[in-house]
Each structure stands twice: as C-alpha cells, then as structure tokens.
Design a protein around this motif. Structure first.
Motif, PDB file in Angstrom:
ATOM      1  N   VAL A  39       0.839  -1.198   0.000  1.00 15.98           N
ATOM      2  CA  VAL A  39       0.000   0.000   0.000  1.00 15.98           C
ATOM      3  C   VAL A  39       0.878   1.254   0.000  1.00 15.98           C
ATOM      4  O   VAL A  39       0.643   2.201  -0.764  1.00 15.98           O
ATOM      5  CB  VAL A  39      -0.933   0.009   1.220  1.00 15.98           C
ATOM      6  CG1 VAL A  39      -1.743   1.311   1.271  1.00 15.98           C
ATOM      7  CG2 VAL A  39      -1.886  -1.190   1.177  1.00 15.98           C
ATOM      8  N   GLY A  98      -5.686  -5.626   1.808  1.00 15.95           N
ATOM      9  CA  GLY A  98      -7.084  -5.259   1.642  1.00 15.95           C
ATOM     10  C   GLY A  98      -7.599  -4.398   2.781  1.00 15.95           C
ATOM     11  O   GLY A  98      -8.335  -3.421   2.559  1.00 15.95           O
ATOM     12  N   TRP A 158      -6.165  -0.821   2.435  1.00 15.29           N
ATOM     13  CA  TRP A 158      -6.821  -0.043   1.387  1.00 15.29           C
ATOM     14  C   TRP A 158      -8.250   0.305   1.771  1.00 15.29           C
ATOM     15  O   TRP A 158      -8.740   1.401   1.453  1.00 15.29           O
ATOM     16  CB  TRP A 158      -6.788  -0.786   0.059  1.00 15.29           C
ATOM     17  CG  TRP A 158      -5.589  -0.435  -0.760  1.00 15.29           C
ATOM     18  CD1 TRP A 158      -4.566  -1.260  -1.137  1.00 15.29           C
ATOM     19  CD2 TRP A 158      -5.268   0.854  -1.294  1.00 15.29           C
ATOM     20  NE1 TRP A 158      -3.637  -0.560  -1.861  1.00 15.29           N
ATOM     21  CE2 TRP A 158      -4.041   0.737  -1.980  1.00 15.29           C
ATOM     22  CE3 TRP A 158      -5.895   2.085  -1.253  1.00 15.29           C
ATOM     23  CZ2 TRP A 158      -3.430   1.808  -2.625  1.00 15.29           C
ATOM     24  CZ3 TRP A 158      -5.295   3.169  -1.885  1.00 15.29           C
ATOM     25  CH2 TRP A 158      -4.084   3.024  -2.562  1.00 15.29           C
ATOM     26  N   PHE A 168      -9.771   4.120   1.903  1.00 12.17           N
ATOM     27  CA  PHE A 168     -11.018   4.541   1.261  1.00 12.17           C
ATOM     28  C   PHE A 168     -12.002   5.112   2.290  1.00 12.17           C
ATOM     29  O   PHE A 168     -12.666   6.123   2.031  1.00 12.17           O
ATOM     30  CB  PHE A 168     -11.656   3.369   0.519  1.00 12.17           C
ATOM     31  CG  PHE A 168     -11.131   3.180  -0.874  1.00 12.17           C
ATOM     32  CD1 PHE A 168     -11.812   3.692  -1.953  1.00 12.17           C
ATOM     33  CD2 PHE A 168      -9.957   2.484  -1.107  1.00 12.17           C
ATOM     34  CE1 PHE A 168     -11.347   3.521  -3.247  1.00 12.17           C
ATOM     35  CE2 PHE A 168      -9.469   2.311  -2.389  1.00 12.17           C
ATOM     36  CZ  PHE A 168     -10.162   2.838  -3.464  1.00 12.17           C
ATOM     37  N   LEU A 212      -8.764   7.545  -6.043  1.00 11.43           N
ATOM     38  CA  LEU A 212      -8.398   6.494  -5.095  1.00 11.43           C
ATOM     39  C   LEU A 212      -8.276   5.147  -5.802  1.00 11.43           C
ATOM     40  O   LEU A 212      -7.390   4.342  -5.480  1.00 11.43           O
ATOM     41  CB  LEU A 212      -9.437   6.418  -3.979  1.00 11.43           C
ATOM     42  CG  LEU A 212      -9.435   7.572  -2.973  1.00 11.43           C
ATOM     43  CD1 LEU A 212     -10.663   7.502  -2.078  1.00 11.43           C
ATOM     44  CD2 LEU A 212      -8.161   7.553  -2.131  1.00 11.43           C
ATOM     45  N   ALA A 213      -9.164   4.906  -6.762  1.00  8.39           N
ATOM     46  CA  ALA A 213      -9.086   3.657  -7.522  1.00  8.39           C
ATOM     47  C   ALA A 213      -7.792   3.593  -8.325  1.00  8.39           C
ATOM     48  O   ALA A 213      -7.152   2.540  -8.432  1.00  8.39           O
ATOM     49  CB  ALA A 213     -10.290   3.520  -8.444  1.00  8.39           C
ATOM     50  N   PHE A 235      -5.072   2.654  -5.999  1.00 12.24           N
ATOM     51  CA  PHE A 235      -5.145   1.231  -5.695  1.00 12.24           C
ATOM     52  C   PHE A 235      -4.517   0.394  -6.808  1.00 12.24           C
ATOM     53  O   PHE A 235      -3.699  -0.502  -6.554  1.00 12.24           O
ATOM     54  CB  PHE A 235      -6.601   0.829  -5.483  1.00 12.24           C
ATOM     55  CG  PHE A 235      -6.815  -0.650  -5.366  1.00 12.24           C
ATOM     56  CD1 PHE A 235      -6.544  -1.302  -4.181  1.00 12.24           C
ATOM     57  CD2 PHE A 235      -7.275  -1.399  -6.440  1.00 12.24           C
ATOM     58  CE1 PHE A 235      -6.729  -2.681  -4.070  1.00 12.24           C
ATOM     59  CE2 PHE A 235      -7.469  -2.757  -6.340  1.00 12.24           C
ATOM     60  CZ  PHE A 235      -7.195  -3.402  -5.149  1.00 12.24           C
ATOM     61  N   SER A 282      -0.791   0.099  -7.012  1.00 13.85           N
ATOM     62  CA  SER A 282      -0.080  -0.718  -6.023  1.00 13.85           C
ATOM     63  C   SER A 282      -0.050  -2.195  -6.376  1.00 13.85           C
ATOM     64  O   SER A 282       0.685  -2.973  -5.768  1.00 13.85           O
ATOM     65  CB  SER A 282      -0.728  -0.541  -4.642  1.00 13.85           C
ATOM     66  OG  SER A 282      -2.053  -1.049  -4.626  1.00 13.85           O
TER      67      SER A 282
END
Length: 278
Positions: free
Chosen positions: A15, A197, A200, A204, A237-238, A241, A244
């Motif tokens: 991350v 997960g 992240w 979010f 933000l997507a 993600f 990464s």
C-alpha cells in the motif's frame, strides 16, 4: 519461476509503495486510469456486445496500470501509449491476453447469472444499470442474498485474475497456467493480501469521511459540484489502488531479468522470504 512466500506485514508495504508511486506521477497515472475507464464506458454503450467486450478488456486495463506503475517507480513518466501495452508484444501475447479477457468475461457473467437464480435477476439488472437502485431493493432479502452470493463467488475469480495479466506479460505463461499460479500465490500469501485489503479499505473509508466533512462544511460554496468532486475522488483512489498491484506481483514471484524491478521502501528493506518452485 518461483513463488515467493512473504510475511503479512508486506501487505502494508504494498500500500505504501502504491501511494508513493502514485505521488511521483499523479497526473500521468490518474490520466491513464481515467482513459481506461472512459474507454470501457464508451464500449459498454455498444448494444448487446458492448458490456461483454468491456468486461473482457478489464485485465488489459489492469496490466496497463501495472506497467505504468512500474515505469513511474523507475522514474519514467507513463504515456497514454501504455493503454495498448497488452496488444503490442506480438500476436501470441495479444492472443493470450484476449483469451484471458474472454475467460474473465465468461466467469463474471456466470456469477451474475447464478445470482439470478436467487432473486430472479434483480441484482443483475441493477448491476448492469437497467434497474435503478432503491431503498426497497436494498432491504429486500432476496436481493441481499443474491448480492452476497455474487461477492462470495467473485472472490476466487478475482484472485485467479489478480496476477494473471502480469504473468502473461512478464513471464510469457499461458492464460490457464497464469490463472492457476495467480490463485496459488494469493492463497499462499493470504496474510499479506488480507493486510493489503484492510489497509486499502481504511484508506477509502478515511478519505470518504474527510471528503464528506469538507463537502458538508463548504456545501454553500461547492454544493453544485459536490457530486462531481466525490466521483473524481473515488476514481483517484481507484487509480492509487491499481498503482499498487504491481508490487504484489513483484514480491510474490521471483523476478526474471525482464520482470519489473521496482523500488522498495528505503526505510523497510524487503525480507528474504522462502520460495516454492512452480
């Protein structure tokens, strides 16, 4: 090619590396992601076959962001030409990526079809945009059952396709083998992916809370554009993600000479994990 077994804390490093890489080239990486999503939206508008083609292109978009993040980590600026990276390495590579996309679309459609058995197709209709979402639907037990069943079935599909585009691109593995190796890598490194997960999800949630607070305070000023700001933030933000994901691939498979040799966190040198021959 060897599977690397990494400790759970590596998920946090992935991350951090994704955020740091995005920070180094925010405009280029965000623009690539936006272009990819816009292209899929345009294709979806094609009657009948558009949504299926868009689904089949999703692994290609994932590969684009992985290659772009690798370029950014090396200090190079990703270019829009990377949108076609899945189709620029010869006919065999293109055929493999198209096959992978077809398998993804078929798997996804099977999951949506299976949900129709539970609620008669309501969840599927909402998901593809034919039926508007409402409070009544969200509270319907059959709709909830179909949604949770779809999420449960999508998890193994997502894990199987997580590394598959990169394995085809950097290791030249066939689509079927890439799906198997990807699934094995995710299962064997479950702890790291769980941390990845959770971290992240935290990013979010915190970002959403901050954005909601800002839009609430400045509602009188930015009221007309609040919705657009929230959508833009979600897309940004997507993009972070997806930036990464390449690090999860880099650390789970022993890199050959042509694999992405992306930078590691200076303050946290990578451990020497055990490996398993594939």
């Amino acid at each position: 090619m060897k599977l690397q077994i990494v400790p759970a804390r590596t998920g946090l490093q992935w991350v951090q590396l994704g955020l740091r890489t995005f920070k180094s080239q925010p405009l280029a990486l965000a623009a690539l992601f936006f272009l990819g999503m816009a292209s899929m939206s345009l294709i979806t508008a094609v009657p009948l076959i558009g949504p299926v083609i868009a689904l089949a292109l999703l692994p290609c978009i994932s590969l684009t962001m992985m290659v772009a993040a690798s370029e950014a980590a090396h200090g190079r600026k990703p270019t829009p030409a990377l949108l076609l990276v899945a189709f620029r390495s010869g006919s065999q590579h293109t055929h493999a990526m198209l096959t992978l996309g077809g398998l993804y679309a078929a798997g996804f459609l099977l999951i949506i079809g299976a949900s129709s058995i539970v609620d008669g197709g309501t969840f599927a209709s909402v998901y593809i945009g034919q039926t508007p979402m409402s409070v009544e639907l969200a509270e319907d037990p059959e709709f909830q059952s179909a949604m949770w069943m779809s999420m449960l079935l999508y998890l193994p599909l997502s894990l199987a396709f997580w590394h598959a585009p990169a394995l085809i691109h950097w290791h030249g593995i066939s689509p079927i083998k890439s799906l198997f190796f990807s699934l094995v890598a995710c299962v064997r490194n479950f702890g790291a992916y769980l941390v990845f997960g959770i971290c992240w999800a935290g990013v979010f949630i915190v970002s959403g809370m901050v954005l909601a607070m800002v839009t609430g305070i400045l509602a009188a000023v930015i009221g007309p554009i609040a919705g657009g700001l929230m959508v833009a933030t979600a897309l940004m933000l997507a993009a972070m993600f997806f930036s990464s994901i390449v690090f999860t691939f880099r650390d789970c498979f022993s890199p050959p000479d042509e694999a992405p040799d992306t930078a590691v966190l200076p303050s946290s040198p990578p451990p020497s994990p055990p490996s398993t021959e594939l």
